[in-house]
Scaffold this motif. Structure first.
Motif, PDB file in Angstrom:
ATOM      1  N   ILE A   1       0.837  -1.203   0.000  1.00  0.00           N
ATOM      2  CA  ILE A   1       0.000   0.000   0.000  1.00  0.00           C
ATOM      3  C   ILE A   1       0.868   1.249   0.000  1.00  0.00           C
ATOM      4  O   ILE A   1       0.599   2.216  -0.724  1.00  0.00           O
ATOM      5  CB  ILE A   1      -0.947  -0.013   1.213  1.00  0.00           C
ATOM      6  N   TYR A   2       1.932   1.241   0.799  1.00  0.00           N
ATOM      7  CA  TYR A   2       2.825   2.401   0.821  1.00  0.00           C
ATOM      8  C   TYR A   2       3.464   2.619  -0.547  1.00  0.00           C
ATOM      9  O   TYR A   2       3.531   3.746  -1.045  1.00  0.00           O
ATOM     10  CB  TYR A   2       3.924   2.208   1.875  1.00  0.00           C
ATOM     11  N   THR A   3       3.928   1.552  -1.171  1.00  0.00           N
ATOM     12  CA  THR A   3       4.685   1.682  -2.416  1.00  0.00           C
ATOM     13  C   THR A   3       3.823   2.129  -3.585  1.00  0.00           C
ATOM     14  O   THR A   3       4.226   2.991  -4.372  1.00  0.00           O
ATOM     15  CB  THR A   3       5.367   0.341  -2.753  1.00  0.00           C
ATOM     16  N   TYR A   4       2.622   1.581  -3.702  1.00  0.00           N
ATOM     17  CA  TYR A   4       1.848   1.775  -4.927  1.00  0.00           C
ATOM     18  C   TYR A   4       0.594   2.630  -4.766  1.00  0.00           C
ATOM     19  O   TYR A   4      -0.007   3.015  -5.776  1.00  0.00           O
ATOM     20  CB  TYR A   4       1.438   0.411  -5.491  1.00  0.00           C
ATOM     21  N   MET A   5       0.201   2.958  -3.546  1.00  0.00           N
ATOM     22  CA  MET A   5      -1.070   3.658  -3.385  1.00  0.00           C
ATOM     23  C   MET A   5      -0.949   5.020  -2.709  1.00  0.00           C
ATOM     24  O   MET A   5      -1.848   5.850  -2.855  1.00  0.00           O
ATOM     25  CB  MET A   5      -2.047   2.774  -2.592  1.00  0.00           C
ATOM     26  N   LEU A   6       0.140   5.273  -1.986  1.00  0.00           N
ATOM     27  CA  LEU A   6       0.297   6.588  -1.375  1.00  0.00           C
ATOM     28  C   LEU A   6       0.783   7.603  -2.405  1.00  0.00           C
ATOM     29  O   LEU A   6       1.527   7.254  -3.333  1.00  0.00           O
ATOM     30  CB  LEU A   6       1.288   6.523  -0.217  1.00  0.00           C
ATOM     31  N   PRO A   7       0.392   8.879  -2.295  1.00  0.00           N
ATOM     32  CA  PRO A   7       0.858   9.913  -3.236  1.00  0.00           C
ATOM     33  C   PRO A   7       2.374  10.054  -3.212  1.00  0.00           C
ATOM     34  O   PRO A   7       3.041   9.699  -2.242  1.00  0.00           O
ATOM     35  CB  PRO A   7       0.168  11.187  -2.714  1.00  0.00           C
ATOM     36  N   THR A   8       2.905  10.591  -4.298  1.00  0.00           N
ATOM     37  CA  THR A   8       4.362  10.732  -4.428  1.00  0.00           C
ATOM     38  C   THR A   8       4.953  11.670  -3.380  1.00  0.00           C
ATOM     39  O   THR A   8       6.146  11.590  -3.087  1.00  0.00           O
ATOM     40  CB  THR A   8       4.707  11.272  -5.825  1.00  0.00           C
ATOM     41  N   SER A   9       4.140  12.556  -2.818  1.00  0.00           N
ATOM     42  CA  SER A   9       4.649  13.476  -1.799  1.00  0.00           C
ATOM     43  C   SER A   9       5.115  12.744  -0.546  1.00  0.00           C
ATOM     44  O   SER A   9       5.917  13.272   0.221  1.00  0.00           O
ATOM     45  CB  SER A   9       3.573  14.504  -1.430  1.00  0.00           C
ATOM     46  N   TYR A  10       4.626  11.524  -0.329  1.00  0.00           N
ATOM     47  CA  TYR A  10       5.027  10.734   0.829  1.00  0.00           C
ATOM     48  C   TYR A  10       6.311   9.947   0.579  1.00  0.00           C
ATOM     49  O   TYR A  10       6.826   9.308   1.494  1.00  0.00           O
ATOM     50  CB  TYR A  10       3.918   9.749   1.223  1.00  0.00           C
ATOM     51  N   HIS A  11       6.792   9.965  -0.658  1.00  0.00           N
ATOM     52  CA  HIS A  11       7.895   9.086  -1.038  1.00  0.00           C
ATOM     53  C   HIS A  11       9.218   9.845  -1.124  1.00  0.00           C
ATOM     54  O   HIS A  11       9.258  10.991  -1.572  1.00  0.00           O
ATOM     55  CB  HIS A  11       7.613   8.424  -2.396  1.00  0.00           C
ATOM     56  N   THR A  12      10.273   9.174  -0.703  1.00  0.00           N
ATOM     57  CA  THR A  12      11.649   9.594  -0.965  1.00  0.00           C
ATOM     58  C   THR A  12      12.413   8.350  -1.410  1.00  0.00           C
ATOM     59  O   THR A  12      11.986   7.220  -1.092  1.00  0.00           O
ATOM     60  CB  THR A  12      12.312  10.188   0.291  1.00  0.00           C
ATOM     61  N   PRO A  13      13.517   8.503  -2.158  1.00  0.00           N
ATOM     62  CA  PRO A  13      14.262   7.313  -2.584  1.00  0.00           C
ATOM     63  C   PRO A  13      14.694   6.424  -1.425  1.00  0.00           C
ATOM     64  O   PRO A  13      14.653   5.194  -1.529  1.00  0.00           O
ATOM     65  CB  PRO A  13      15.476   7.917  -3.312  1.00  0.00           C
ATOM     66  N   GLU A  14      15.105   7.037  -0.313  1.00  0.00           N
ATOM     67  CA  GLU A  14      15.549   6.263   0.837  1.00  0.00           C
ATOM     68  C   GLU A  14      14.403   5.466   1.452  1.00  0.00           C
ATOM     69  O   GLU A  14      14.541   4.280   1.774  1.00  0.00           O
ATOM     70  CB  GLU A  14      16.184   7.182   1.889  1.00  0.00           C
ATOM     71  N   LYS A  15      13.241   6.124   1.621  1.00  0.00           N
ATOM     72  CA  LYS A  15      12.075   5.429   2.177  1.00  0.00           C
ATOM     73  C   LYS A  15      11.617   4.310   1.254  1.00  0.00           C
ATOM     74  O   LYS A  15      11.279   3.207   1.713  1.00  0.00           O
ATOM     75  CB  LYS A  15      10.926   6.413   2.394  1.00  0.00           C
ATOM     76  N   ASP A  16      11.614   4.575  -0.052  1.00  0.00           N
ATOM     77  CA  ASP A  16      11.156   3.573  -1.007  1.00  0.00           C
ATOM     78  C   ASP A  16      12.043   2.337  -0.972  1.00  0.00           C
ATOM     79  O   ASP A  16      11.551   1.196  -1.018  1.00  0.00           O
ATOM     80  CB  ASP A  16      11.137   4.160  -2.419  1.00  0.00           C
ATOM     81  N   MET A  17      13.365   2.537  -0.899  1.00  0.00           N
ATOM     82  CA  MET A  17      14.271   1.398  -0.835  1.00  0.00           C
ATOM     83  C   MET A  17      14.084   0.605   0.449  1.00  0.00           C
ATOM     84  O   MET A  17      14.118  -0.627   0.455  1.00  0.00           O
ATOM     85  CB  MET A  17      15.731   1.859  -0.976  1.00  0.00           C
ATOM     86  N   THR A  18      13.885   1.312   1.549  1.00  0.00           N
ATOM     87  CA  THR A  18      13.695   0.632   2.829  1.00  0.00           C
ATOM     88  C   THR A  18      12.427  -0.209   2.821  1.00  0.00           C
ATOM     89  O   THR A  18      12.433  -1.378   3.230  1.00  0.00           O
ATOM     90  CB  THR A  18      13.631   1.657   3.976  1.00  0.00           C
ATOM     91  N   VAL A  19      11.331   0.375   2.350  1.00  0.00           N
ATOM     92  CA  VAL A  19      10.062  -0.360   2.307  1.00  0.00           C
ATOM     93  C   VAL A  19      10.149  -1.525   1.319  1.00  0.00           C
ATOM     94  O   VAL A  19       9.645  -2.624   1.600  1.00  0.00           O
ATOM     95  CB  VAL A  19       8.906   0.589   1.933  1.00  0.00           C
ATOM     96  N   SER A  20      10.786  -1.302   0.176  1.00  0.00           N
ATOM     97  CA  SER A  20      10.918  -2.382  -0.811  1.00  0.00           C
ATOM     98  C   SER A  20      11.769  -3.522  -0.271  1.00  0.00           C
ATOM     99  O   SER A  20      11.469  -4.698  -0.503  1.00  0.00           O
ATOM    100  CB  SER A  20      11.520  -1.838  -2.100  1.00  0.00           C
ATOM    101  N   ALA A  21      12.844  -3.179   0.451  1.00  0.00           N
ATOM    102  CA  ALA A  21      13.654  -4.216   1.088  1.00  0.00           C
ATOM    103  C   ALA A  21      12.824  -4.974   2.113  1.00  0.00           C
ATOM    104  O   ALA A  21      12.996  -6.187   2.312  1.00  0.00           O
ATOM    105  CB  ALA A  21      14.875  -3.586   1.757  1.00  0.00           C
ATOM    106  N   PHE A  22      11.893  -4.274   2.729  1.00  0.00           N
ATOM    107  CA  PHE A  22      11.033  -4.883   3.741  1.00  0.00           C
ATOM    108  C   PHE A  22      10.162  -5.973   3.136  1.00  0.00           C
ATOM    109  O   PHE A  22      10.082  -7.087   3.667  1.00  0.00           O
ATOM    110  CB  PHE A  22      10.164  -3.802   4.383  1.00  0.00           C
ATOM    111  N   TYR A  23       9.496  -5.675   1.988  1.00  0.00           N
ATOM    112  CA  TYR A  23       8.566  -6.670   1.461  1.00  0.00           C
ATOM    113  C   TYR A  23       9.177  -7.604   0.425  1.00  0.00           C
ATOM    114  O   TYR A  23       8.571  -8.631   0.092  1.00  0.00           O
ATOM    115  CB  TYR A  23       7.293  -6.004   0.919  1.00  0.00           C
ATOM    116  N   THR A  24      10.360  -7.292  -0.105  1.00  0.00           N
ATOM    117  CA  THR A  24      11.004  -8.219  -1.036  1.00  0.00           C
ATOM    118  C   THR A  24      12.049  -9.099  -0.366  1.00  0.00           C
ATOM    119  O   THR A  24      12.407 -10.152  -0.907  1.00  0.00           O
ATOM    120  CB  THR A  24      11.687  -7.460  -2.190  1.00  0.00           C
ATOM    121  N   ILE A  25      12.568  -8.690   0.794  1.00  0.00           N
ATOM    122  CA  ILE A  25      13.597  -9.475   1.488  1.00  0.00           C
ATOM    123  C   ILE A  25      13.121  -9.900   2.871  1.00  0.00           C
ATOM    124  O   ILE A  25      13.094 -11.092   3.193  1.00  0.00           O
ATOM    125  CB  ILE A  25      14.912  -8.672   1.612  1.00  0.00           C
ATOM    126  N   LEU A  26      12.719  -8.934   3.699  1.00  0.00           N
ATOM    127  CA  LEU A  26      12.387  -9.248   5.085  1.00  0.00           C
ATOM    128  C   LEU A  26      11.125 -10.098   5.206  1.00  0.00           C
ATOM    129  O   LEU A  26      11.100 -11.083   5.950  1.00  0.00           O
ATOM    130  CB  LEU A  26      12.229  -7.947   5.880  1.00  0.00           C
TER     131      LEU A  26
END
Length: 294
Positions: A234-259
């Motif tokens: 939901i964070y990655t694909y549904m929240l507006p771009t204003s909530y996103h930064t490259p660092e946050k996106d990588m952290t969240v993506s690592a969370f659901y693709t690795i953790l």
């Protein structure tokens, strides 16, 4: 005109390489993190191995070899695989919630309702719907012109990270992607919510402490995985771009693709009494060794 179009395609979209800035550059000890991820990579179940294999081997090889290039076809293949596997995971989690509903609310009819044919239908439907997501989003994403920097502020080719490199207007596609993700999440969430609502209703009517305990043991592990996986999506694909930064996106993506794939076998296996007993024995042995070394 045809010549100009051909030249434009070659210059902007044909035979291009992207630069993956990677996950390890964000940490002080990249080699240690690389070793940890490699170890847990070897400890997963089949579905989670397939999902994590899309991103982790490339990321580890980039760190070891000092290379961060990925060709456009490889980038598209990586994107298609993680979209397909991720989408399949959404629907498989819903199928598991339905399985728990049948087991708790209709135990005498469980073997009839969840026969081999029904299980095969649920699994095949999950894979088919997940592949629809991959076949829909990957070709559209990879056909946009990329005339900006080739540096992807990510450790794999995720759709939002790739879209930031496009020099064309992607607002319509982003809306389509948002609606697609809403649909991909809405159907499983509806099935999961309905299943657990019926389960809670049945347990409440039982008015039994033992019933509550067994239902909690059956459903809690699954709900933990659902919250982790769906929350990150939901964070990655549904929240507006204003909530996103490259660092946050990588952290969240690592969370659901690795953790999350790492946690799945652990969360589900802790329901097994033999696994729990073995874990307690290991912890007790560890504490005994610490005492003896002192």
């Amino acid at each position: 005109l045809r010549f100009l179009n051909t030249t434009w395609v070659v210059n902007y979209t044909g035979q291009i390489d992207f630069d993956l800035l990677g996950l390890f550059s964000q940490f002080k000890y990249p080699a240690l993190l690389c070793l940890v991820i490699f170890v847990v990579f070897l400890m997963l179940s089949l579905m989670d191995v397939m999902y994590i294999s899309v991103t982790v081997p490339k990321m580890l090889m980039d760190q070891v070899m000092g290379v961060n290039k990925i060709a456009a076809p490889e980038c598209g293949m990586q994107m298609f695989l993680y979209l397909t596997l991720g989408g399949s995971e959404f629907f498989l989690l819903a199928a598991m919630a339905y399985d728990r509903y049948v087991a708790i609310c209709h135990p005498p009819r469980y073997l009839i309702l969840m026969n081999h044919r029904m299980c095969l239908l649920l699994v095949s439907s999950s894979w088919f719907l997940g592949s629809v997501d991959g076949f829909m989003l990957t070709p559209i994403t990879m056909t946009f012109p990329f005339c900006r920097s080739r540096e992807i502020h990510h450790f794999f080719c995720e759709v939002p990270a790739i879209m930031k490199l496009s020099c064309s207007d992607t607002s319509l596609y982003e809306t389509l992607m948002y609606l697609c993700c809403v649909l991909m999440l809405l159907i499983p969430v509806t099935v999961i919510s309905s299943s657990y609502s019926f389960i809670l209703f049945i347990i409440h009517r039982m008015n039994s402490a033992e019933g509550w305990k067994k239902a909690f043991a059956t459903c809690s592990s699954h709900m933990m995985v659902v919250i982790l996986f769906y929350g990150a999506a939901i964070y990655t694909y549904m929240l507006p771009t204003s909530y996103h930064t490259p660092e946050k996106d990588m952290t969240v993506s690592a969370f659901y693709t690795i953790l999350t794939p790492v946690l799945n076998p652990l969360i589900y296996s802790l329901r097994n009494k033999d696994v729990t007993r073995a874990l307690k024995m290991m912890l007790n042995m560890g504490s005994i060794l610490q005492e003896t070394t002192k």
